[in-house]
Design a protein around this motif. Structure first.
Motif, PDB file in Angstrom:
ATOM      1  N   UNK A 119       0.819  -1.217   0.000  1.00 17.54           N
ATOM      2  CA  UNK A 119       0.000   0.000   0.000  1.00 17.54           C
ATOM      3  C   UNK A 119       0.858   1.274   0.000  1.00 17.54           C
ATOM      4  N   UNK A 120       2.015   1.156  -0.610  1.00 15.10           N
ATOM      5  CA  UNK A 120       2.935   2.302  -0.680  1.00 15.10           C
ATOM      6  C   UNK A 120       2.483   3.327  -1.717  1.00 15.10           C
ATOM      7  N   UNK A 121       1.537   2.941  -2.574  1.00 20.81           N
ATOM      8  CA  UNK A 121       1.056   3.929  -3.564  1.00 20.81           C
ATOM      9  C   UNK A 121       0.313   5.082  -2.886  1.00 20.81           C
ATOM     10  N   UNK A 122      -0.281   4.806  -1.710  1.00 15.09           N
ATOM     11  CA  UNK A 122      -1.105   5.849  -1.073  1.00 15.09           C
ATOM     12  C   UNK A 122      -0.277   7.002  -0.515  1.00 15.09           C
ATOM     13  N   UNK A 123       0.754   6.730   0.310  1.00 12.03           N
ATOM     14  CA  UNK A 123       1.566   7.883   0.769  1.00 12.03           C
ATOM     15  C   UNK A 123       2.189   8.666  -0.388  1.00 12.03           C
ATOM     16  N   UNK A 124       2.439   7.989  -1.515  1.00 11.22           N
ATOM     17  CA  UNK A 124       2.914   8.717  -2.695  1.00 11.22           C
ATOM     18  C   UNK A 124       1.788   9.604  -3.226  1.00 11.22           C
ATOM     19  N   UNK A 125       0.583   9.008  -3.364  1.00  8.63           N
ATOM     20  CA  UNK A 125      -0.550   9.763  -3.915  1.00  8.63           C
ATOM     21  C   UNK A 125      -0.897  10.965  -3.032  1.00  8.63           C
ATOM     22  N   UNK A 126      -0.728  10.794  -1.720  1.00 12.34           N
ATOM     23  CA  UNK A 126      -1.070  11.884  -0.804  1.00 12.34           C
ATOM     24  C   UNK A 126       0.064  12.894  -0.629  1.00 12.34           C
ATOM     25  N   UNK A 127       1.182  12.673  -1.307  1.00 11.95           N
ATOM     26  CA  UNK A 127       2.286  13.625  -1.243  1.00 11.95           C
ATOM     27  C   UNK A 127       3.142  13.492   0.004  1.00 11.95           C
ATOM     28  N   UNK A 128       2.947  12.439   0.773  1.00 11.39           N
ATOM     29  CA  UNK A 128       3.735  12.240   1.996  1.00 11.39           C
ATOM     30  C   UNK A 128       5.151  11.771   1.675  1.00 11.39           C
ATOM     31  N   UNK A 129       5.283  11.142   0.516  1.00 11.90           N
ATOM     32  CA  UNK A 129       6.582  10.657   0.049  1.00 11.90           C
ATOM     33  C   UNK A 129       6.747  11.202  -1.369  1.00 11.90           C
ATOM     34  N   UNK A 130       7.933  11.700  -1.671  1.00 12.26           N
ATOM     35  CA  UNK A 130       8.172  12.360  -2.957  1.00 12.26           C
ATOM     36  C   UNK A 130       8.409  11.327  -4.064  1.00 12.26           C
ATOM     37  N   UNK A 131       7.593  11.366  -5.080  1.00 14.03           N
ATOM     38  CA  UNK A 131       7.673  10.368  -6.151  1.00 14.03           C
ATOM     39  C   UNK A 131       9.023  10.423  -6.881  1.00 14.03           C
ATOM     40  N   UNK A 132       9.580  11.623  -7.046  1.00 17.78           N
ATOM     41  CA  UNK A 132      10.868  11.718  -7.748  1.00 17.78           C
ATOM     42  C   UNK A 132      11.955  11.013  -6.938  1.00 17.78           C
ATOM     43  N   UNK A 133      11.897  11.159  -5.619  1.00 16.27           N
ATOM     44  CA  UNK A 133      12.859  10.491  -4.739  1.00 16.27           C
ATOM     45  C   UNK A 133      12.671   8.967  -4.817  1.00 16.27           C
TER      46      UNK A 133
ATOM     47  N   UNK B 262       6.016   5.905 -11.325  1.00 21.59           N
ATOM     48  CA  UNK B 262       6.364   4.609 -10.742  1.00 21.59           C
ATOM     49  C   UNK B 262       6.127   3.505 -11.774  1.00 21.59           C
ATOM     50  N   UNK B 263       5.002   3.592 -12.474  1.00 19.54           N
ATOM     51  CA  UNK B 263       4.703   2.595 -13.510  1.00 19.54           C
ATOM     52  C   UNK B 263       5.753   2.639 -14.609  1.00 19.54           C
TER      53      UNK B 263
END
Lengths: 207, 207
Positions: free
Chosen positions: A139-153, A178-179
């Motif tokens: 379920x790591x897609x959710x913190x990415x979607x919510x901006x809690x974790x930076x997708x570029x990082x 990510x895809x």
């Protein structure tokens, strides 16, 4: 199908063996069931290979303990009990919700954004150390979607990780970047679900 | 999501508890990865509930032993070793290919159609006996597609099975009548696969 034949043989200068053993970034996404379940099934294969497996559950409530955790921790115990080291590999199960196990915070922790960021920071540290052969980022897609974790990082870290580390990410609404970075993407699509017909979730099936 | 809220409450005269515990017929189909892996993940949940789990692999070659078999058999051994009966449930793993375990044929068996029919006949016997709480019929869509097992018999048997028996069927090209009879259908869709980019299957990931 274990003995798959590639559609294309790329001109990448790698031997078949090198290509075979290239670590994968896998994503299980979509609205259907089976995303996490299939990732935990992969952990069974990793355990059987003697790999170190790290599961990181990015869920907000840690009250719920799913059956897979107990089962995989039982396999980890079998590994630890065998002094020869030939029985499976170690499996660690960490979850967000009342503080990750390594942070040792009390149960009053409620800053989910900070918790998610700390979970990702720990995964980055482990990727640098080469701590596990398989990482399940559930379920790591959710913190990415919510901006809690930076997708570029996330994309930079995962595409520059040291060799021999497989990563599987689960969750709906996977970020397009990510895809794009993933080697394998499977979408689980709901064709029919019993909740549509009024049935509720049940023991042994949903958890 | 364990605490799902149904979209519709049906006027079927059942209590919520009765509806909650209604056994499911599940199908994992589609061309993507994760169909079998998610089914074996469900077996982890069943084991944790103390259920009897029966896995029936309808594969033509029994030479290949996947990691899940070793892992689930290890969990079965934990169950058997605990005299209190509180550690998980029993898991049986049967596979076609050199004769099912209960037929005790020698390795020369090559009539796959007869073997598939015998596998299904045994599953029918067990469904009547109420032998397992969860049946994993892995790659069972193929003997149906090839006409080795009669789809009308499968649908009749599964829709009339005794209560408390969950069934999950995996494989591509699931028969429309099976999908119609199922409570839950998930399609695993291949969005991206490393074999498309020339990579071969590898240890710990494909088996």
């Amino acid at each position: 199908m274990p003995q798959g034949i590639p559609d294309v043989v790329p001109a990448d200068g790698l031997t078949t063996r090198q290509r075979r053993n290239r670590p994968l970034l896998m994503v299980h996404t979509g609205d259907g069931k089976g995303k996490s379940t299939a990732a935990f099934g992969l952990a069974l294969r990793g355990w059987n290979q003697g790999w170190s497996v790290g599961v990181f559950q990015f869920v907000k409530s840690a009250k719920w303990r799913i059956g897979e955790q107990t089962a995989l921790e039982s396999l980890d115990a079998l590994h630890r009990a065998d002094a020869t080291g030939r029985t499976g590999g170690p499996i660690e199960w960490h979850k967000m919700g009342s503080g990750w196990s390594w942070t040792r915070r009390d149960g009053a922790e409620t800053d989910h954004a900070a918790e998610a960021a700390e979970g990702w920071a720990e995964i980055k540290r482990r990727l640098v150390q080469g701590r596990h052969r398989l990482y399940v980022l559930d379920e790591f897609t959710y913190p990415i979607a919510w901006g809690w974790v930076d997708i570029a990082d996330v994309v930079h870290t995962l595409t520059h990780r040291a060799d021999d580390q497989h990563v599987v990410v689960t969750g709906r609404r996977a970020h397009p970047d990510l895809l794009a970075a993933a080697d394998l993407v499977t979408e689980m699509t709901k064709v029919k679900h019993p909740m549509d017909a009024g049935q509720k979730g049940q023991r042994g099936i949903e958890w």
